[in-house]
Design a protein around this motif. Structure first.
Motif, PDB file in Angstrom:
ATOM      1  N   ILE A  48       0.945  -1.283   0.003  1.00 37.51           N
ATOM      2  CA  ILE A  48      -0.010  -0.142  -0.152  1.00 37.51           C
ATOM      3  C   ILE A  48       0.840   1.199  -0.007  1.00 37.51           C
ATOM      4  CG2 ILE A  48      -0.302   0.047   2.476  1.00 37.51           C
ATOM      5  CD1 ILE A  48      -3.168   1.237   2.058  1.00 37.51           C
ATOM      6  N   LEU A  49       0.425   2.161  -0.826  1.00 34.92           N
ATOM      7  CA  LEU A  49       0.962   3.626  -0.985  1.00 34.92           C
ATOM      8  C   LEU A  49       0.063   4.675  -0.205  1.00 34.92           C
ATOM      9  CD1 LEU A  49       3.314   5.237  -2.363  1.00 34.92           C
ATOM     10  CD2 LEU A  49       1.906   5.366  -4.128  1.00 34.92           C
ATOM     11  N   ARG A  50       0.811   5.249   0.679  1.00 33.52           N
ATOM     12  CA  ARG A  50       0.068   6.469   1.143  1.00 33.52           C
ATOM     13  C   ARG A  50       0.642   7.719   0.813  1.00 33.52           C
ATOM     14  NH1 ARG A  50      -1.198   6.283   7.492  1.00 33.52           N
ATOM     15  NH2 ARG A  50       1.062   6.335   7.669  1.00 33.52           N
ATOM     16  N   ILE A  51      -0.165   8.583   0.307  1.00 31.86           N
ATOM     17  CA  ILE A  51       0.428   9.965   0.268  1.00 31.86           C
ATOM     18  C   ILE A  51      -0.400  10.863   1.244  1.00 31.86           C
ATOM     19  CG2 ILE A  51       1.395   9.780  -2.122  1.00 31.86           C
ATOM     20  CD1 ILE A  51      -1.316  10.893  -3.239  1.00 31.86           C
ATOM     21  N   PHE A  52       0.318  12.162   1.567  1.00 30.84           N
ATOM     22  CA  PHE A  52      -0.427  13.053   2.462  1.00 30.84           C
ATOM     23  C   PHE A  52      -0.019  14.363   1.665  1.00 30.84           C
ATOM     24  CE2 PHE A  52      -0.566  15.631   6.461  1.00 30.84           C
ATOM     25  CZ  PHE A  52      -2.041  15.140   6.623  1.00 30.84           C
ATOM     26  N   VAL A  53      -1.194  14.950   1.344  1.00 33.42           N
ATOM     27  CA  VAL A  53      -0.846  16.155   0.600  1.00 33.42           C
ATOM     28  C   VAL A  53      -1.855  17.250   1.051  1.00 33.42           C
ATOM     29  CG1 VAL A  53      -1.964  15.202  -1.591  1.00 33.42           C
ATOM     30  CG2 VAL A  53      -0.383  17.293  -1.702  1.00 33.42           C
ATOM     31  N   ASN A  54      -1.592  18.437   1.240  1.00 35.52           N
ATOM     32  CA  ASN A  54      -2.564  19.428   1.480  1.00 35.52           C
ATOM     33  C   ASN A  54      -3.392  19.190   2.726  1.00 35.52           C
ATOM     34  OD1 ASN A  54      -1.608  21.179  -0.435  1.00 35.52           O
ATOM     35  ND2 ASN A  54      -3.232  20.511  -2.174  1.00 35.52           N
ATOM     36  N   GLY A  55      -2.844  18.419   3.711  1.00 31.79           N
ATOM     37  CA  GLY A  55      -3.698  17.867   4.814  1.00 31.79           C
ATOM     38  C   GLY A  55      -4.608  16.517   4.655  1.00 31.79           C
ATOM     39  N   ASN A  56      -4.647  16.076   3.295  1.00 30.23           N
ATOM     40  CA  ASN A  56      -5.465  14.936   3.040  1.00 30.23           C
ATOM     41  C   ASN A  56      -4.637  13.796   2.620  1.00 30.23           C
ATOM     42  OD1 ASN A  56      -7.955  16.245   3.039  1.00 30.23           O
ATOM     43  ND2 ASN A  56      -7.374  17.546   1.274  1.00 30.23           N
ATOM     44  N   TRP A  57      -5.484  12.475   2.862  1.00 25.44           N
ATOM     45  CA  TRP A  57      -4.709  11.111   2.780  1.00 25.44           C
ATOM     46  C   TRP A  57      -5.290  10.863   1.213  1.00 25.44           C
ATOM     47  CZ3 TRP A  57      -0.487   9.387   4.960  1.00 25.44           C
ATOM     48  CH2 TRP A  57      -0.582   9.487   6.493  1.00 25.44           C
ATOM     49  N   GLY A  58      -4.153  10.137   0.663  1.00 21.34           N
ATOM     50  CA  GLY A  58      -4.683   9.307  -0.643  1.00 21.34           C
ATOM     51  C   GLY A  58      -3.941   7.936  -0.253  1.00 21.34           C
ATOM     52  N   LYS A  78      -3.171  13.191  -8.345  1.00 17.78           N
ATOM     53  CA  LYS A  78      -3.897  14.255  -8.820  1.00 17.78           C
ATOM     54  C   LYS A  78      -5.188  14.452  -8.187  1.00 17.78           C
ATOM     55  CE  LYS A  78      -5.024  14.756 -13.253  1.00 17.78           C
ATOM     56  NZ  LYS A  78      -5.030  14.069 -14.816  1.00 17.78           N
ATOM     57  N   ALA A  79      -5.789  13.180  -7.894  1.00 13.36           N
ATOM     58  CA  ALA A  79      -7.191  13.097  -7.374  1.00 13.36           C
ATOM     59  C   ALA A  79      -7.257  13.727  -5.686  1.00 13.36           C
ATOM     60  CB  ALA A  79      -7.607  11.562  -7.250  1.00 13.36           C
ATOM     61  N   THR A  80      -6.031  13.534  -5.281  1.00 13.99           N
ATOM     62  CA  THR A  80      -5.999  13.817  -3.716  1.00 13.99           C
ATOM     63  C   THR A  80      -5.713  15.106  -3.798  1.00 13.99           C
ATOM     64  OG1 THR A  80      -4.813  11.568  -3.229  1.00 13.99           O
ATOM     65  CG2 THR A  80      -4.950  13.253  -1.633  1.00 13.99           C
ATOM     66  N   ARG A  81      -5.111  15.580  -4.699  1.00 21.66           N
ATOM     67  CA  ARG A  81      -4.728  17.152  -4.733  1.00 21.66           C
ATOM     68  C   ARG A  81      -6.042  17.989  -4.992  1.00 21.66           C
ATOM     69  NH1 ARG A  81       0.273  18.632  -4.801  1.00 21.66           N
ATOM     70  NH2 ARG A  81       1.855  17.486  -6.135  1.00 21.66           N
ATOM     71  N   ARG A  82      -7.081  17.113  -5.234  1.00 16.45           N
ATOM     72  CA  ARG A  82      -8.489  18.012  -5.700  1.00 16.45           C
ATOM     73  C   ARG A  82      -9.119  18.246  -4.469  1.00 16.45           C
ATOM     74  NH1 ARG A  82     -10.288  14.200  -9.606  1.00 16.45           N
ATOM     75  NH2 ARG A  82      -8.679  14.781 -11.132  1.00 16.45           N
TER      76      ARG A  82
ATOM     77  N   PHE B  29     -15.498  10.720   3.750  1.00 14.26           N
ATOM     78  CA  PHE B  29     -15.742  12.350   4.408  1.00 14.26           C
ATOM     79  C   PHE B  29     -15.564  11.899   6.328  1.00 14.26           C
ATOM     80  CE2 PHE B  29     -17.067  15.158   1.567  1.00 14.26           C
ATOM     81  CZ  PHE B  29     -17.223  14.162   0.295  1.00 14.26           C
ATOM     82  N   LYS B  30     -15.001  12.766   6.976  1.00 12.35           N
ATOM     83  CA  LYS B  30     -14.920  12.398   8.425  1.00 12.35           C
ATOM     84  C   LYS B  30     -15.296  14.072   8.963  1.00 12.35           C
ATOM     85  CE  LYS B  30     -11.619  10.728  11.560  1.00 12.35           C
ATOM     86  NZ  LYS B  30     -10.355   9.952  11.486  1.00 12.35           N
ATOM     87  N   ASN B  31     -16.128  14.035  10.006  1.00 14.35           N
ATOM     88  CA  ASN B  31     -16.512  15.321  10.753  1.00 14.35           C
ATOM     89  C   ASN B  31     -16.969  16.257   9.627  1.00 14.35           C
ATOM     90  OD1 ASN B  31     -16.206  14.413  13.351  1.00 14.35           O
ATOM     91  ND2 ASN B  31     -14.032  14.731  13.481  1.00 14.35           N
ATOM     92  N   ASP B  32     -17.676  15.988   8.565  1.00 15.49           N
ATOM     93  CA  ASP B  32     -18.164  16.984   7.578  1.00 15.49           C
ATOM     94  C   ASP B  32     -17.212  17.124   6.624  1.00 15.49           C
ATOM     95  OD1 ASP B  32     -19.886  17.057   9.643  1.00 15.49           O
ATOM     96  OD2 ASP B  32     -19.767  19.128  10.298  1.00 15.49           O
ATOM     97  N   LEU B  33     -16.158  16.701   6.654  1.00 16.52           N
ATOM     98  CA  LEU B  33     -14.887  17.307   5.594  1.00 16.52           C
ATOM     99  C   LEU B  33     -14.550  16.033   4.915  1.00 16.52           C
ATOM    100  CD1 LEU B  33     -13.079  19.939   7.737  1.00 16.52           C
ATOM    101  CD2 LEU B  33     -14.581  20.393   5.677  1.00 16.52           C
ATOM    102  N   PRO B  34     -14.294  16.014   3.566  1.00 13.51           N
ATOM    103  CA  PRO B  34     -13.495  15.279   2.854  1.00 13.51           C
ATOM    104  C   PRO B  34     -12.263  14.770   3.585  1.00 13.51           C
ATOM    105  CG  PRO B  34     -13.796  16.983   1.177  1.00 13.51           C
ATOM    106  CD  PRO B  34     -14.376  17.519   2.720  1.00 13.51           C
ATOM    107  N   TYR B  35     -11.898  13.402   3.661  1.00 14.92           N
ATOM    108  CA  TYR B  35     -10.952  12.971   4.298  1.00 14.92           C
ATOM    109  C   TYR B  35      -9.793  12.129   3.818  1.00 14.92           C
ATOM    110  CZ  TYR B  35      -8.494  10.222   7.879  1.00 14.92           C
ATOM    111  OH  TYR B  35      -7.647   9.643   8.926  1.00 14.92           O
TER     112      TYR B  35
END
Lengths: 453, 434
Positions: A48-58, A78-82, B29-35
């Motif tokens: 599994i590959l995990r990326i963390f970008v702009n405070g979001n996980w992919g 690309k999807a995670t950046r969205r 989504f977690k706590n109202d936000l995309p996660y």
């Protein structure tokens, strides 16, 4: 391997990335009644590959470490950046380079299949002895895992893990009355640990038959003495899950309830999560965040003492990762999980605990579930205790209540700690079964609600 | 795959290879936000052999290891169980609409957009709630080849979401969950969601304390799943028939339930989560009647358990590429009745609406027993909902409940594995903490 993984996580503009790849060998043997019903050997590999970008996980999980993976990593990026930018950060750690190996005597792949089969067969025969036992299931399972982990922090870990466990269950029948009893055991002590457990098989068969003449318990409020197995399930299910940082994160009420220093129990109550104990079922060297396992006090002298964290929740709660980010396999990203969770030894002798006018002695567990502070779990069976004496056997003991009230109602804690493990494990967010250890001493609790008819 | 099967055939070994590839895309989504965006790909091969009349099985993720695991399966067959069947010949498959073409095109950005809309709709009804939401889209491919020249291929997609909200008030915590299957290409059920939130808001203003006693109990399908699913699924399972431990063992064609109750196991209902064309062994799927107007009609089997029982398989082999076969349920379908929910409540003098429970599957479920805690429910007094209840214990036996039916609702709801209406049972013991 390190080189391939390095290439995969070098992605532009990310805050953090990690990749984990595991190779797994499993043996599974199942006897049902007299028959060897299943002998399976499986090979599994994936990552599994995990990326963390702009405070979001992919995340992307895969079976093959091939060339197309890098392309898919880019489209994930690309999807995670969205996703909308979030104020979320990770607790990052300094680089490390570690190889954790198991000793050859712990490697289940080195034990001949015949030997494994013979052992289950022997226990299964014991289960079948009593006339009223109409069916049995005896299972052996071993797992060997080699895991590779690399993070953008420069943490590279190779860790081997071994798991061997058995589960023995007997179904007894008398007319329309059908009762089941089962016990599972297994640590990370190698195949040898599973030998010489004939007494467990004998116990399983006997209790299943005895349950035929046990009466369902009457619903009501009781003083309950829970055995080490049930104490372990209680502290894991009812309390441990509330200590998990991902539950606390973003939940103001729970944050308040689980505030460090808040007192819930007697001063001789200590509860611990410890991934570092040697060779227990929940023991690990590193978690799937690539963080070293630790011993964390959840309750110290009856008060909340700590929480379990991943890199994500550790940052969020202004605490630190505790080596509790775990995943069941390569298909899942890690989430905050327990390792070996138990109540520490207390000051009371077993005789003192049982010296009570009326109580229910609840033994073992058929499972448990929680929803924040509410818990419900079912004991395997129990006995009515009257004036310190063990009286008739009872069944269908479903205990439920509010965990904080229940902790306050603890009267006594024994000095007889046991930690258990076995086939199965913990389930959370669709990830099951995660190998964990649970345990405790005998614990006496007043005012426990028992459902029944 | 075919080559391995041929190779084994030359050694006089019967065999079957099941290939699966699944790509599961989740937007959370977690706590109202995309996660998070989560993509899970999984691919693998399972080889079953019958050699000298005995079964062997092994599996792998790697195509290049296929030959090796065929050998492992062959080696394991020495210890294997006697096979009570031969692999099936290819036969005509049922026609089932598994998914709407539309859902092939669902993208992560679409899911993000819908998620935000749903959350906005929910927040509008009640701004104090915190929402978690998961969209799941699975694209699934399955192939099966066996030594009797069967060659099957199936493509399936599933698209659904689960949404829950949490609300902390001075009266305690309120949590509620709903599941929506969109595999049929339907739109997001915005109106349903609005009603759900506004009703929960209205009903939960007042928390009430319930005394121990005997009540009429109305189970929401989600809660019904916890008391019905596990006991019934094990009771009708061919394994427990073969083991002679099912409480239904001698009950075939006998009345075991109220005459208004009919239940079938039906993988041929269009667009359901567990609908498919053939089972894990290449047997065409069909609808199996379990209970017809209160009469128990029979068990479910896969090839091996059917062989042992001297029956025919019902096409209920449940497996993944990585497991050998076991009988299991697909979509359990509880046939709806004629009463609408409002009328059902009006007819209750003293009762509990059980929306969600904790537990289930923990008691002696084989015997039909269940024991649950109501984590979310409502009190009914004289035909009206009068407040929210929590932490009530309900324990009992499913087979007794089957004869305590007061009413069966007309609206049905799907949760994965169970499609059911609201059901009201009478004279149920409820235990409370106070």
């Amino acid at each position: 391997m390190k080189k391939i993984l390095e290439d995969l996580i070098s992605l532009p503009g990310i805050t953090y990335a990690d990749v984990r790849f595991e190779e797994k060998d499993t043996t599974y043997i199942l006897f049902r009644e007299k028959n060897l019903e299943k002998v399976e050997k499986k090979k599994e590999s994936g990552g599994i590959l995990r990326i963390f970008v702009n405070g979001n996980w992919g995340y992307i999980s895969f079976n093959k470490l091939d060339k197309t993976l890098k392309e898919r990593a880019f489209s994930l990026l690309k999807a995670t950046r969205r996703l909308p930018k979030q104020e979320k950060h990770l607790f990052l750690l300094p680089p490390v380079d570690k190889k954790v190996r198991i000793t050859p005597d712990k490697d289940p792949r080195k034990i001949p299949l015949e030997e494994k089969k013979n052992l289950v067969e022997r226990y299964n025969k014991i289960l079948l002895k009593p006339e009223k036992v109409v069916s049995t299931v005896s299972v052996y399972q071993d797992i060997y895992i080699k895991q590779f982990f690399l993070s953008s922090e420069g943490r590279y870990i190779e860790e081997e893990r071994n798991y061997e466990a058995m589960a023995l269950s007997a179904i007894a029948k008398d007319g329309n009355n059908i009762q089941t009893y089962s016990k599972t055991f297994g640590k990370r002590k190698g195949f040898a640990y599973l030998k010489n457990k004939e007494h467990i098989a004998e116990e399983v068969a006997k209790i299943a038959v005895d349950l035929l003449s046990a009466e369902p318990i009457k619903a009501g409020i009781y003083t309950v003495i829970i055995d080490p197995l049930l104490a372990g399930i209680f502290i894991h299910e009812a309390f441990g899950h509330l200590s998990e940082g991902d539950h606390i994160q973003g939940n103001e009420k729970l944050k308040n309830l689980m505030h460090v220093g808040k007192r819930y129990g007697v001063e001789f109550l200590y509860a611990v999560d410890d991934g570092t104990i040697k060779e227990e079922r929940g023991s690990i060297a590193f978690d799937e965040d690539g963080v070293e396992a630790k011993k964390t006090y959840l309750i110290y002298e009856g008060a909340i003492a700590g929480h379990l964290n991943s890199k994500e929740t550790g940052y969020e709660l202004c605490e630190a990762p505790t080596g509790n980010a775990r995943s069941v396999n390569y298909r899942f990203p890690p989430i905050v999980r327990m390792t070996n969770t138990y109540i520490e030894k207390g000051p009371h002798k077993k005789e003192e605990i049982f010296d009570v006018k009326k109580a229910i002695y609840a033994i073992g567990s058929r499972g448990g579930m929680t929803e924040l502070e509410s818990f419900v779990f079912t004991a395997m069976y129990g006995y009515i205790i009257e004036k310190g004496k063990r009286k008739k056997m009872v069944r269908d003991i479903t205990l439920s209540g509010n965990v904080f009230e229940t902790l306050r109602n603890i009267e006594m804690i024994g000095d007889d700690l046991e930690i258990h493990g076995g086939i199965g494990g913990c389930g959370k967010n669709g990830q099951a079964p995660l190998p964990v250890g649970t345990g405790g001493p005998h614990v006496r609790i007043k005012n426990v609600v028992i459902g029944g008819r | 795959m075919e080559n391995i099967v041929k190779l084994l055939k030359r050694k006089n070994v019967k065999s079957e290879i099941l290939y699966e590839k699944a790509v599961k895309t989740e937007v959370k989504f977690k706590n109202d936000l995309p996660y998070a965006i989560n993509i899970r790909e999984e691919e693998g091969y399972g080889v079953r052999v019958i050699s000298n009349g005995k079964l062997g099985f092994s599996s792998t993720n790697k195509k290049e290891e296929l030959k090796k695991i065929a050998e492992t399966a062959l080696e394991l067959s020495k210890y294997g169980e006697r096979a009570f069947f031969d692999f099936p010949k290819e036969v005509l498959l049922p026609k089932v609409n598994l998914y709407h073409k539309k859902i092939e095109k669902v993208t992560t950005s679409k899911m993000l957009e819908w998620g935000k809309e749903i959350i906005a709709v929910m927040k509008e009804e009640d701004p104090e709630i915190k929402i978690d939401l998961d969209f799941v889209h699975t694209s699934w491919r399955r192939m099966l080849v066996n030594s009797r020249n069967t060659y099957l291929n199936m493509k399936k997609e599933v698209f659904y979401f689960g949404v829950s909200f949490m609300k902390v008030t001075d009266k305690g915590l309120l949590q509620s969950y709903e599941f929506f299957n969109l595999t049929d290409g339907s739109e997001i059920p915005t109106d349903y969601i609005k009603t759900w939130i506004s009703l929960e808001k209205e009903f939960s203003e007042k928390k009430v304390v319930v005394k121990d006693g005997i009540y009429d109990v109305i189970f929401y399908p989600l809660a019904l799943s916890s008391v019905l699913y596990s006991p019934l699924a094990s009771g009708i399972n061919g394994i427990n028939f073969v083991k002679k431990i099912s409480p239904l063992l001698t009950k075939e064609n006998q009345k075991i339930a109220d005459a208004r109750l009919s239940i079938s196991d039906d993988p041929t209902i269009p667009y359901k989560v567990y609908s498919a064309l053939w089972d894990g062994e290449g047997i065409p799927h069909r609808r199996n009647t379990i209970i017809e107007r209160g009469v128990f009609k029979g068990f479910i089997f896969d090839l091996q358990t059917a062989g042992k029982a001297g029956r025919e398989t019902t096409g209920n082999s449940i497996r993944r590429y990585s497991t050998s076969s076991n009988p299991g349920t697909t979509n359990l379908y509880v046939h709806p009745g004629e009463i609408d929910f409002e009328k059902m409540i009006k007819d209750v003098k003293k009762g509990i609406v059980v929306k969600e429970v904790l537990g289930g599957g923990m008691a002696n479920s084989l015997a039909g027993e269940f024991s649950v805690t109501v984590s979310h429910g409502y009190l009914i007094e004289n035909g009206n909902i009068t407040g929210r209840v929590k932490d009530l214990a309900i324990a009992g036996n499913l087979y007794s409940l089957f004869n305590q039916i007061k009413a069966i609702g007309k609206e049905i709801k799907e949760v994965p594995g169970l499609i059911a209406p609201w059901i009201c049972f009478e004279k149920v013991r409820v235990t409370s903490k106070r």
